[in-house]
Design an enzyme around this catalytic site. Structure first.
Site, PDB file in Angstrom:
ATOM      1  N   CYS A 175       1.081  -1.247  -0.271  1.00  0.00           N
ATOM      2  CA  CYS A 175      -0.003  -0.246  -0.198  1.00  0.00           C
ATOM      3  C   CYS A 175       1.278   1.422  -0.199  1.00  0.00           C
ATOM      4  O   CYS A 175       1.546   1.628   0.834  1.00  0.00           O
ATOM      5  CB  CYS A 175      -0.702   0.188   1.198  1.00  0.00           C
ATOM      6  SG  CYS A 175      -1.608   1.445   1.363  1.00  0.00           S
ATOM      7  N   HIS A 214      -8.372   7.501   2.408  1.00  0.00           N
ATOM      8  CA  HIS A 214      -8.278   9.044   2.657  1.00  0.00           C
ATOM      9  C   HIS A 214      -9.263  10.308   2.223  1.00  0.00           C
ATOM     10  O   HIS A 214      -9.961  10.100   1.299  1.00  0.00           O
ATOM     11  CB  HIS A 214      -6.531   9.335   1.750  1.00  0.00           C
ATOM     12  CG  HIS A 214      -7.323   8.630  -0.041  1.00  0.00           C
ATOM     13  ND1 HIS A 214      -7.006   7.479  -0.113  1.00  0.00           N
ATOM     14  CD2 HIS A 214      -7.481  10.136  -0.629  1.00  0.00           C
ATOM     15  CE1 HIS A 214      -7.598   7.737  -1.663  1.00  0.00           C
ATOM     16  NE2 HIS A 214      -7.646   8.747  -2.408  1.00  0.00           N
ATOM     17  N   CYS A 233       0.493   3.468   3.177  1.00  0.00           N
ATOM     18  CA  CYS A 233       1.384   3.118   4.512  1.00  0.00           C
ATOM     19  C   CYS A 233       1.769   2.911   4.165  1.00  0.00           C
ATOM     20  O   CYS A 233       3.084   3.460   5.413  1.00  0.00           O
ATOM     21  CB  CYS A 233       1.240   0.921   4.218  1.00  0.00           C
ATOM     22  SG  CYS A 233      -0.958   0.981   5.030  1.00  0.00           S
TER      23      CYS A 233
HETATM   24  P1  DGP Z   1      -8.030   9.081  -5.472  1.00  0.00           P
HETATM   25  O1  DGP Z   1      -8.067   9.183  -6.927  1.00  0.00           O
HETATM   26  O2  DGP Z   1      -8.858   9.493  -4.544  1.00  0.00           O
HETATM   27  O3  DGP Z   1      -7.837   7.484  -5.125  1.00  0.00           O
HETATM   28  O4  DGP Z   1      -6.720  10.133  -4.793  1.00  0.00           O
HETATM   29  C1  DGP Z   1      -4.896   9.289  -4.947  1.00  0.00           C
HETATM   30  C2  DGP Z   1      -4.263  10.292  -4.860  1.00  0.00           C
HETATM   31  O5  DGP Z   1      -2.713  10.363  -4.239  1.00  0.00           O
HETATM   32  C3  DGP Z   1      -3.976  11.385  -5.957  1.00  0.00           C
HETATM   33  O6  DGP Z   1      -4.952  12.694  -6.241  1.00  0.00           O
HETATM   34  C4  DGP Z   1      -2.654  11.468  -5.973  1.00  0.00           C
HETATM   35  C5  DGP Z   1      -2.174  10.948  -5.152  1.00  0.00           C
HETATM   36  N1  DGP Z   1      -1.367  10.080  -4.762  1.00  0.00           N
HETATM   37  C6  DGP Z   1      -1.290   9.099  -5.156  1.00  0.00           C
HETATM   38  N2  DGP Z   1       0.275   8.687  -4.885  1.00  0.00           N
HETATM   39  C7  DGP Z   1       1.138   9.384  -4.530  1.00  0.00           C
HETATM   40  C8  DGP Z   1       2.151   9.432  -3.782  1.00  0.00           C
HETATM   41  O7  DGP Z   1       3.317   8.480  -3.681  1.00  0.00           O
HETATM   42  N3  DGP Z   1       2.532  10.498  -2.935  1.00  0.00           N
HETATM   43  C9  DGP Z   1       1.944  11.716  -2.798  1.00  0.00           C
HETATM   44  N4  DGP Z   1       2.177  12.385  -2.256  1.00  0.00           N
HETATM   45  N5  DGP Z   1       0.648  11.662  -3.941  1.00  0.00           N
HETATM   46  C10 DGP Z   1       0.006  10.279  -3.930  1.00  0.00           C
END
Ligand code: DGP
Length: 112
Positions: free
Chosen positions: A3, A98, A6
């Site tokens: 994850c 989230h 996580c």
């Molecule tokens: P959702 O589409 O609601 O599942 O949003 C997931 C969000 O997580 C998306 O806006 C981009 C963010 N995200 C995905 N991978 C990473 C990461 O590795 N680091 C950060 N800071 N954000 C991430």
């Protein structure tokens, strides 16, 4: 468990932390959709709002205690938006619950 969030909580993947307490971690979204865009997550791996149990409620409460503190710390004095995507139709891409905090400008009225 494989994850991303996580791993971010554990510090195995770098992130820009904006808040942390016993139950909650918050960090800037990697792909910001507004001038301020951070993600607030429970430190426990909970898949989504759709998959919570009674013992997860302390995390939910902690998240909603943290959100106004985070918004204030980020200077969102004129309001902001909180969004959580759930499942396929909700376009939830990361299966660790989230809450997006979006702000720093007047956001569009449309939400989908
Ligand atoms: P959702 O589409 O609601 O599942 O949003 C997931 C969000 O997580 C998306 O806006 C981009 C963010 N995200 C995905 N991978 C990473 C990461 O590795 N680091 C950060 N800071 N954000 C991430």
């Amino acid at each position: 468990m494989d994850c991303i969030f996580c791993k971010i909580i554990d510090g195995d993947i770098p992130s820009t932390k904006v808040y942390e307490d016993e139950n909650v971690f918050a960090f800037n979204d990697i792909n910001p959709q507004a001038p301020v865009h951070c993600l607030v997550v429970p430190k426990k791996h909970i898949v989504s709002v759709d998959e919570t149990s009674e013992c997860d409620m302390e995390y939910i409460a902690a998240i909603f205690r943290a959100i106004p503190k985070i918004a204030s710390a980020l200077g969102l004095k004129n309001g902001y938006r909180v969004i959580t995507n759930v499942g396929e139709d909700g376009c939830q891409s990361v299966k660790h619950m989230h809450f997006h905090i979006l702000g720093g400008k007047k956001l569009p009225e449309s939400m989908g």
